[in-house]
Structure formats: structure tokens, C-alpha cells
Design a protein around this motif. Structure first.
Motif, short mmCIF file in Angstrom:
data_model
loop_
_atom_site.label_atom_id
_atom_site.label_comp_id
_atom_site.label_asym_id
_atom_site.label_seq_id
_atom_site.Cartn_x
_atom_site.Cartn_y
_atom_site.Cartn_z
N GLN A 97 0.62 -0.97 0.28
CA GLN A 97 0.22 0.00 -0.02
C GLN A 97 0.85 1.09 0.11
N CYS A 98 1.42 1.93 1.56
CA CYS A 98 2.40 2.97 0.63
C CYS A 98 3.68 2.35 0.57
N GLY A 99 3.63 1.38 1.15
CA GLY A 99 5.27 0.50 0.92
C GLY A 99 6.08 0.93 1.71
N TYR A 100 5.69 1.46 2.83
CA TYR A 100 6.65 1.99 3.54
C TYR A 100 7.60 0.39 4.55
N CYS A 101 6.67 -0.58 5.09
CA CYS A 101 7.14 -1.62 5.53
C CYS A 101 7.77 -2.74 4.97
N GLN A 102 6.92 -2.80 3.53
CA GLN A 102 7.53 -3.79 2.38
C GLN A 102 9.09 -4.37 2.31
N CYS A 133 2.82 -3.30 9.91
CA CYS A 133 2.33 -2.47 8.09
C CYS A 133 1.33 -1.31 9.27
N ARG A 134 1.41 -0.65 9.53
CA ARG A 134 0.37 0.86 9.14
C ARG A 134 -0.62 0.62 9.19
N CYS A 135 -0.16 -0.08 7.09
CA CYS A 135 -1.39 0.58 6.31
C CYS A 135 -2.43 -1.34 6.34
N THR A 137 -1.42 -4.50 5.34
CA THR A 137 -1.36 -5.52 4.38
C THR A 137 -1.42 -7.54 4.66
S1 FES Z 1 2.20 -0.81 3.25
FE1 FES Z 1 2.19 1.19 4.55
S2 FES Z 1 3.32 0.54 6.16
FE2 FES Z 1 3.16 -1.30 5.15
#
Ligand code: FES
Ligand code: FES
Length: 159
Positions: A97-102, A133-135, A137
């Protein structure tokens, strides 16, 4: 002090204090910015890299502790057979999603499949529980791990 460490198959030499976290060595001194900073306290997992294949949190690993062990980061994991499969599954299932944790998620998932090629849901829970993962996923992450392992992607845990 000068340290030479192996990163993604290459020897890299940097000048740093021995207690400098590996995360900052990778990001600031080696320009490998795929590994992310989240909490700095080994609580979120987004800085996960491999140390001789085992997942570690780079934010709390001092460079002096690396020694002759091999570091693999998100920039290099796709060159390994399992890492390539994991990344392909991530893309196929559009996990991010936002990708930050990926990056950290992929590193933990790859370490899991390197040790357990056919993980159970419990194995996945255990291996991935430290990666936040804040989003949210998580459902797609689980499915992608199973797809990379060649397993059915349905969740077989009991409710
Ligand atoms: S994809 Fe956004 S924090 Fe995991
Ligand atoms: S930044 Fe390392 S675990 Fe959160």
C-alpha cells in the motif's frame, strides 16, 4: 574506525564508530536506502536485513557486531532464488500500500522460506509477528508468502 563488511556479496569499507547502527551505515554511508527507519527500537521490523541469512533489526545492530558475516539487504535479496520468488509474489498479489514497511516484510518472509520452504500459518505468524504494517496489508502478505512457497493462498487457521 574503519570497518569492512560484506553487503550483498561485495566487501564495503566505511569509517564509523563501532556503535553506529548498521541501519545508518547502510543508508547514509553506503546509499542503500531501501532499508527503512521506523522505530529505532527493534519494535517495528521495517529495518530488517539478513545477517548470514537470519533476519535482524539493523536499527539496533552496531556495525562492530557484524564481523565477517554476510549482510543481505532488500537491494540484494532479489538475486537469491527465494528472494526472487517472494518479490514476484509480492508484485503479483499487489501487496504494497504505502510501501514503507514492505522491504522489512520481504526480508522476514524470505528468511522464513529459506528455513521453512512450506510454512504453516503458525510458522508465518511466528516469523512475521515483529513486522508491523500501518496500512494493515497482513492478509496480502500472508497470501504472497504462500504463493511464493507454492501453497494454496487461503487462510487455514481456525477462527
Ligand atoms: S504498506 Fe504502509 S506500512 Fe505497510
Ligand atoms: S526501525 Fe528497526 S525495528 Fe523499527
Amino acid at each position: 574506525m574503519s570497518y569492512t563488511i560484506k553487503v550483498n556479496g561485495a566487501a564495503r569499507t566505511v569509517d564509523a564508530e563501532g556503535d553506529t547502527p548498521l541501519l545508518w551505515v547502510l543508508r547514509d554511508l553506503m546509499d542503500l536506502k531501501g532499508t527503512k527507519f521506523g522505530c529505532g527500537l527493534a519494535l517495528c521490523g521495517c529495518c530488517t536485513v539478513h545477517l548470514d541469512g537470519s533476519p535482524i533489526r539493523a536499527c539496533v545492530t552496531p556495525i562492530a557486531a557484524v564481523g565477517s558475516k554476510e549482510i543481505t539487504t532488500i537491494e540484494g535479496v532479489g538475486n537469491t532464488p527465494v528472494g526472487k520468488k517472494v518479490q514476484e509474489a509480492w508484485l503479483a498479489l499487489d501487496v504494497m500500500q504505502c510501501g514503507y514497511c514492505q522491504a522489512g516484510q520481504i526480508m522476514s518472509a524470505t528468511a522464513l522460506l529459506n528455513t521453512k520452504p512450506k510454512p504453516t500459518d503458525r510458522d508465518i505468524d511466528d516469523a512475521m509477528s515483529g513486522n508491523i504494517c500501518r496500512c494493515a496489508t497482513y492478509t496480502r502478505i500472508r497470501a504472497a508468502i504462500k504463493q511464493a512457497a507454492g501453497l494454496p493462498t487461503t487462510d487455514t487457521r481456525e477462527a
